[in-house]
Enzyme design. Structure first.
Site, PDB file in Angstrom:
ATOM      1  N   ASP A   7       0.868  -1.174   0.000  1.00 22.49           N
ATOM      2  CA  ASP A   7       0.000   0.000   0.000  1.00 22.49           C
ATOM      3  C   ASP A   7       0.912   1.234   0.000  1.00 22.49           C
ATOM      4  O   ASP A   7       2.131   1.127   0.185  1.00 22.49           O
ATOM      5  CB  ASP A   7      -0.897  -0.047   1.241  1.00 22.49           C
ATOM      6  CG  ASP A   7      -1.725   1.203   1.424  1.00 22.49           C
ATOM      7  OD1 ASP A   7      -2.310   1.678   0.424  1.00 22.49           O
ATOM      8  OD2 ASP A   7      -1.777   1.728   2.556  1.00 22.49           O
ATOM      9  N   ASP A  44      -0.371   5.058   1.171  1.00 26.41           N
ATOM     10  CA  ASP A  44      -0.687   5.969   2.273  1.00 26.41           C
ATOM     11  C   ASP A  44      -0.613   5.261   3.618  1.00 26.41           C
ATOM     12  O   ASP A  44      -1.222   4.207   3.826  1.00 26.41           O
ATOM     13  CB  ASP A  44      -2.093   6.555   2.094  1.00 26.41           C
ATOM     14  CG  ASP A  44      -2.169   7.548   0.955  1.00 26.41           C
ATOM     15  OD1 ASP A  44      -1.222   8.322   0.775  1.00 26.41           O
ATOM     16  OD2 ASP A  44      -3.187   7.535   0.228  1.00 26.41           O
TER      17      ASP A  44
END
Length: 284
Positions: A45, A47
């Protein structure tokens, strides 16, 4: 974000392997496809996993008053954050926020603890060890700007995220990544679908050769979905005490044995390095 009980989300039967036809499924290509001999496939991922903030939230700081007006924030609807973010970017452009300001703001986002060391470790590994993919509900401009500023862009074979570009007026335009059937994920992205389809496609391209391990590093509720696609021997790396970690713990308690992968919570990228070193030493 997923709401209510999480255990019905995103677990559609895998699609048959094959070449994916849609342009967005090719992802943003940071480098040519690697040779088909990688031992491990690792997804990240972005963020609050690679960077220690939400890149979308950082945009509020460049608004004229340093925050977004209430009338704009009130337009958010659950499951439609991508649409809301487009309204935010339109507002910022109307207020005179330039592409250079947007890029500079993203470049200043701090990395999560130990993540630069982790990315340097992966870059130092032999080419046959890791195929590295980013899967994020941010957008291409934010992710590529940040990775390029720190010199990590070419480490990633593919970046699957919402397409974005600056138009002739300097406004950042977003498009949803895809549509899907998952009732629990945002309408623009189901990461489980991306992980399933990309893995199946790569195994097909590898002549049916499976990866020794599939690994997933994340933090949010929408990272729980793809972790459900992992099998025994695979590894989920949820950021400690973030939503992904809490949802995995909830599944452990509610449905023992249903979560198949090993789980390694992390506070720093150094903990991920330690596990990867052990995985690399294992004989399968």
């Amino acid at each position: 974000m997923m709401r209510d009980s999480v255990f019905n989300c995103c677990f559609n039967p895998p699609r048959p392997p094959g070449v994916v036809e849609e342009t967005q499924w090719q992802g943003s290509r940071a480098q040519a496809l690697p040779p088909n001999n990688q031992r491990f496939l690792i997804f990240f991922d972005f963020d609050e996993t690679i960077v220690d903030e939400c890149s979308d939230d950082a945009m509020a700081t460049v608004a004229p008053s340093g925050s977004l007006p209430s009338w704009l924030k009130d337009t958010y609807r659950p499951g439609r954050y991508n649409e809301y973010m487009q309204r935010v970017l339109t507002y910022l452009a109307e207020q005179g926020v330039t592409p250079s300001t947007v890029r500079n703001t993203i470049e200043r986002l701090p990395p999560c603890p130990g993540i630069p060391a982790l990315l340097r470790f992966l870059r130092s590994c032999p080419s046959q060890d890791f195929e590295i993919i980013c899967v994020s509900d941010a957008n291409t401009v934010f992710i590529e700007t940040w990775l390029q500023s720190l010199g990590f862009h070419t480490l990633f074979t593919r970046i699957f995220t919402n397409p974005a570009h600056f138009d002739e007026n300097g406004q950042l335009q977003l498009r949803p990544f895809h549509s899907h059937d998952c009732m629990r994920c945002p309408v623009n992205m189901c990461k489980a679908e991306i992980v399933r389809r990309y893995t199946a496609q790569r195994v097909h391209e590898r002549g049916g050769r499976q990866y020794q391990r599939v690994l997933y590093v994340g933090d949010g509720a929408n990272d729980f979905c793809p972790s459900l696609t992992l099998g025994p021997g695979d590894v989920a790396f949820p950021r400690h005490d973030f939503p992904m970690h809490r949802l995995i713990q909830e599944m452990y308690e509610a449905k023992p044995g249903e979560f198949k992968a090993s789980v390694v919570p992390w506070r720093s990228g150094e903990e991920i390095i330690n596990k990867l070193q052990k995985v690399m030493e294992e004989q399968v």
